[in-house]
Design a protein around this motif. Structure first.
Motif, PDB file in Angstrom:
ATOM      1  N   ASP A  18      10.477   5.898  -6.101  1.00  0.00           N
ATOM      2  CA  ASP A  18       9.286   6.558  -6.417  1.00  0.00           C
ATOM      3  C   ASP A  18       8.853   6.702  -7.783  1.00  0.00           C
ATOM      4  OD1 ASP A  18       9.622   7.609  -3.772  1.00  0.00           O
ATOM      5  OD2 ASP A  18      10.425   9.724  -4.311  1.00  0.00           O
ATOM      6  N   GLU A  19       9.492   6.670  -8.677  1.00  0.00           N
ATOM      7  CA  GLU A  19       9.124   6.785 -10.035  1.00  0.00           C
ATOM      8  C   GLU A  19       8.596   5.091 -10.536  1.00  0.00           C
ATOM      9  OE1 GLU A  19      11.071   7.494 -14.464  1.00  0.00           O
ATOM     10  OE2 GLU A  19      12.063   6.604 -13.167  1.00  0.00           O
ATOM     11  N   ARG A  20       8.934   4.324  -9.723  1.00  0.00           N
ATOM     12  CA  ARG A  20       8.227   2.852 -10.144  1.00  0.00           C
ATOM     13  C   ARG A  20       6.837   2.468  -9.323  1.00  0.00           C
ATOM     14  NH1 ARG A  20      12.756   3.702 -11.830  1.00  0.00           N
ATOM     15  NH2 ARG A  20      13.967   2.581 -13.589  1.00  0.00           N
ATOM     16  N   VAL A  21       6.671   3.307  -8.508  1.00  0.00           N
ATOM     17  CA  VAL A  21       5.388   3.079  -7.890  1.00  0.00           C
ATOM     18  C   VAL A  21       4.191   2.975  -8.572  1.00  0.00           C
ATOM     19  CG1 VAL A  21       3.703   3.637  -6.031  1.00  0.00           C
ATOM     20  CG2 VAL A  21       6.369   3.658  -5.430  1.00  0.00           C
ATOM     21  N   PRO A  22       3.969   4.213  -9.577  1.00  0.00           N
ATOM     22  CA  PRO A  22       2.954   3.980 -10.440  1.00  0.00           C
ATOM     23  C   PRO A  22       2.776   2.964 -11.370  1.00  0.00           C
ATOM     24  CG  PRO A  22       4.223   6.020 -10.996  1.00  0.00           C
ATOM     25  CD  PRO A  22       4.643   5.369  -9.571  1.00  0.00           C
ATOM     26  N   ILE A  23       4.142   2.605 -11.913  1.00  0.00           N
ATOM     27  CA  ILE A  23       4.192   1.380 -12.525  1.00  0.00           C
ATOM     28  C   ILE A  23       3.716   0.177 -12.071  1.00  0.00           C
ATOM     29  CG2 ILE A  23       5.823   0.135 -14.077  1.00  0.00           C
ATOM     30  CD1 ILE A  23       7.646   2.445 -14.016  1.00  0.00           C
ATOM     31  N   PRO A 194      16.716   0.524 -17.213  1.00  0.00           N
ATOM     32  CA  PRO A 194      15.715   1.090 -17.210  1.00  0.00           C
ATOM     33  C   PRO A 194      14.502   0.132 -17.045  1.00  0.00           C
ATOM     34  CG  PRO A 194      16.414   0.619 -19.378  1.00  0.00           C
ATOM     35  CD  PRO A 194      17.620   0.474 -18.508  1.00  0.00           C
ATOM     36  N   GLY A 195      13.222   0.580 -16.776  1.00  0.00           N
ATOM     37  CA  GLY A 195      12.265  -0.210 -16.712  1.00  0.00           C
ATOM     38  C   GLY A 195      12.107  -0.827 -15.295  1.00  0.00           C
ATOM     39  N   SER A 196      11.353  -1.804 -14.800  1.00  0.00           N
ATOM     40  CA  SER A 196      11.009  -2.320 -13.616  1.00  0.00           C
ATOM     41  C   SER A 196      10.918  -3.744 -13.720  1.00  0.00           C
ATOM     42  CB  SER A 196       9.941  -1.738 -12.994  1.00  0.00           C
ATOM     43  OG  SER A 196       9.524  -2.424 -11.855  1.00  0.00           O
ATOM     44  N   TYR A 197      11.140  -4.459 -12.538  1.00  0.00           N
ATOM     45  CA  TYR A 197      11.086  -6.058 -12.633  1.00  0.00           C
ATOM     46  C   TYR A 197       9.507  -6.474 -12.880  1.00  0.00           C
ATOM     47  CZ  TYR A 197       9.618  -4.758  -7.922  1.00  0.00           C
ATOM     48  OH  TYR A 197       9.070  -4.340  -6.647  1.00  0.00           O
ATOM     49  N   ALA A 198       8.734  -5.495 -12.550  1.00  0.00           N
ATOM     50  CA  ALA A 198       7.281  -5.450 -12.718  1.00  0.00           C
ATOM     51  C   ALA A 198       6.758  -5.077 -14.312  1.00  0.00           C
ATOM     52  CB  ALA A 198       6.129  -4.673 -11.883  1.00  0.00           C
ATOM     53  N   ASP A 199       7.748  -4.568 -14.949  1.00  0.00           N
ATOM     54  CA  ASP A 199       7.287  -4.147 -16.250  1.00  0.00           C
ATOM     55  C   ASP A 199       8.726  -3.893 -17.021  1.00  0.00           C
ATOM     56  OD1 ASP A 199       6.562  -3.398 -18.948  1.00  0.00           O
ATOM     57  OD2 ASP A 199       5.295  -2.048 -18.080  1.00  0.00           O
ATOM     58  N   PHE A 200       9.542  -4.667 -17.497  1.00  0.00           N
ATOM     59  CA  PHE A 200      10.692  -4.416 -18.220  1.00  0.00           C
ATOM     60  C   PHE A 200      10.696  -3.343 -19.408  1.00  0.00           C
ATOM     61  CE2 PHE A 200      11.352  -8.959 -16.682  1.00  0.00           C
ATOM     62  CZ  PHE A 200      12.236  -8.888 -15.938  1.00  0.00           C
ATOM     63  N   ASP A 201       9.523  -3.275 -19.956  1.00  0.00           N
ATOM     64  CA  ASP A 201       9.560  -2.184 -21.014  1.00  0.00           C
ATOM     65  C   ASP A 201       8.995  -0.905 -20.574  1.00  0.00           C
ATOM     66  OD1 ASP A 201      10.553  -4.095 -22.682  1.00  0.00           O
ATOM     67  OD2 ASP A 201       8.679  -5.095 -22.991  1.00  0.00           O
ATOM     68  N   ALA A 202       8.735  -0.654 -19.493  1.00  0.00           N
ATOM     69  CA  ALA A 202       8.323   0.466 -19.061  1.00  0.00           C
ATOM     70  C   ALA A 202       8.979   1.487 -19.204  1.00  0.00           C
ATOM     71  CB  ALA A 202       7.797   0.663 -17.237  1.00  0.00           C
ATOM     72  N   PRO A 203       8.840   2.849 -19.853  1.00  0.00           N
ATOM     73  CA  PRO A 203       9.837   3.904 -20.017  1.00  0.00           C
ATOM     74  C   PRO A 203       9.911   4.427 -18.515  1.00  0.00           C
ATOM     75  CG  PRO A 203       7.438   4.665 -20.626  1.00  0.00           C
ATOM     76  CD  PRO A 203       7.424   3.086 -20.136  1.00  0.00           C
ATOM     77  N   THR A 204      11.229   4.759 -18.213  1.00  0.00           N
ATOM     78  CA  THR A 204      11.667   5.417 -16.832  1.00  0.00           C
ATOM     79  C   THR A 204      12.774   6.301 -17.281  1.00  0.00           C
ATOM     80  OG1 THR A 204      13.161   3.360 -16.543  1.00  0.00           O
ATOM     81  CG2 THR A 204      10.932   3.390 -15.516  1.00  0.00           C
ATOM     82  N   VAL A 205      12.943   7.278 -16.297  1.00  0.00           N
ATOM     83  CA  VAL A 205      13.911   8.237 -16.449  1.00  0.00           C
ATOM     84  C   VAL A 205      15.008   8.107 -15.199  1.00  0.00           C
ATOM     85  CG1 VAL A 205      14.328  10.722 -16.136  1.00  0.00           C
ATOM     86  CG2 VAL A 205      12.419   9.988 -17.280  1.00  0.00           C
TER      87      VAL A 205
END
Length: 278
Positions: A18-23, A194-205
Motif C-alpha cells: 500500500d505504501e509503495r503504490v504512490p511511489i 526500505p525503499g522500493s525496486y522502483a526507487d531504492f532511495d524512496a523514504p518508506t516506513v
C-alpha cells in the motif's frame, strides 16, 4: 533471514505494498505517461506463449496497478479482470482503465486476497488465468494457490505464469555464481529493506516483508495435482532487473550475464491447460 511464518504476514505485506503504490505511480520505473500513450509492457515471450487473446476473457491474479492487465485488453481481450490485495493499487488500476477508455465491461479490478479470488471475481471462470512476474514469492501455500487458480480456468482454457526463477534466490547478489541459500527452504524469508525496486532511495516506513521461495518442481506438481495439463515450461536466461551485479542491460531491455560466463535460468514461464468439456 529464514523464520517460521509470522501470524501477521499478510498484514505486513499489504502495508508494504500500500505504501509503495504512490511511489510507483510518481516514479519513472513504470513510465505511466508512456504506458498511457500506448507503450506495451508485456514481455515478448509472454505474448508469443499466450498467443492471440482476441475475444477471450482473462483474469490477472496479483495485478498490482494493472499495467499488464490493461495491456491484454489493448491486445483484444474481450474482458479482463485484475485482482490484487492492495486497495490503493486497485484504485490506481481503475483510474488507468478509465483514462484509457475501458469501462468495467472491458476492464474490471477487484481488491481481494488471491486465495479468495473465486469468491471475489465477477465470473466463475476465464479463458486465461494469468500471473505475472514477482507474484508467487508473496504466497506461503503454493498448493492452495494452484487449486484456486485452476478452479478459475474455464474448460478448454489455460493458466499462464511468468516468474523469476527460484534459483536466483539462492545465489550471491554480486556474481550470481555461488550458492549461499537453501533452494528447498520452506520457511519464510523476512526482510526489512526500505525503499522500493522502483526507487531504492524512496523514504518508506512499512519495510517489513515476508516472502517464500517455491522450487519450479513444486509449482508444476501443484498445478498438475489441481487438474491442469502442462503444455510448456520454458526457462529464460534474461531478467527484468539487475538481480546480480554482473548483469548488464541490453538494447531489448533485458538484463543478461556477460557473454563469456556460463548462463543460468533467471526467469521461467509455463502454460497449463484444462480439458475441454466433452
Amino acid at each position: 533471514m529464514y523464520s517460521p511464518t509470522p501470524a501477521d504476514w499478510r498484514e505486513a505485506n499489504r502495508s508494504r505494498w500500500d505504501e509503495r503504490v504512490p511511489i510507483h505511480v510518481a516514479g519513472d520505473y513504470y513510465e505511466l505517461d508512456a504506458f498511457c500513450a500506448g507503450k506495451d509492457v508485456l514481455r515478448d515471450f509472454e505474448v508469443a506463449e499466450v498467443g492471440d487473446v482476441t475475444g477471450r476473457t482473462l483474469l490477472h491474479l496479483q495485478c498490482h496497478i494493472g499495467l499488464d492487465t490493461l495491456s491484454w485488453a489493448r491486445r483484444g481481450a474481450a474482458h479482463v479482470v485484475g485482482l490484487d490485495f492492495s486497495e490503493p493499487a486497485v484504485e490506481t488500476a481503475r483510474g488507468l482503465a478509465q483514462d484509457l477508455g475501458f469501462g468495467p465491461d472491458r476492464a474490471a479490478f477487484v481488491a481481494a486476497d488471491v486465495y479468495d479470488a473465486a469468491e471475489a471475481v465477477p465470473d466463475s471462470s476465464y479463458d486465461i488465468v494469468y500471473t505475472g512476474v514477482g507474484a508467487l514469492n508473496w504466497l506461503p501455500d503454493i498448493t492452495r494457490w494452484a487449486e484456486t487458480a485452476a478452479a478459475l480456468v474455464a474448460p478448454g482454457g489455460f493458466l499462464y505464469l511468468a516468474e523469476f526463477h527460484p534459483l536466483t534466490d539462492v545465489l550471491d547478489n554480486e556474481t550470481g555464481s555461488r550458492v549461499v541459500h537453501d533452494y528447498f527452504a520452506r520457511d519464510a524469508w523476512i526482510d526489512q529493506t526500505p525503499g522500493s525496486y522502483a526507487d531504492f532511495d524512496a523514504p518508506t516506513v512499512h519495510n517489513r516483508s515476508v516472502e517464500w521461495q517455491h522450487p519450479v518442481g513444486d509449482v508444476v506438481s501443484a498445478l498438475i495435482a489441481a487438474g491442469l495439463r502442462l503444455d510448456l515450461l520454458h526457462e529464460h536466461d534474461v531478467s527484468l532487473f539487475q538481480r546480480f551485479g554482473q548483469l548488464t542491460r541490453h538494447d531489448d531491455g533485458y538484463y543478461r550475464f556477460p557473454a563469456d560466463r556460463p548462463r543460468i535460468p533467471l526467469m521461467y514461464s509455463l502454460r497449463a491447460s484444462k480439458a475441454a468439456q466433452a
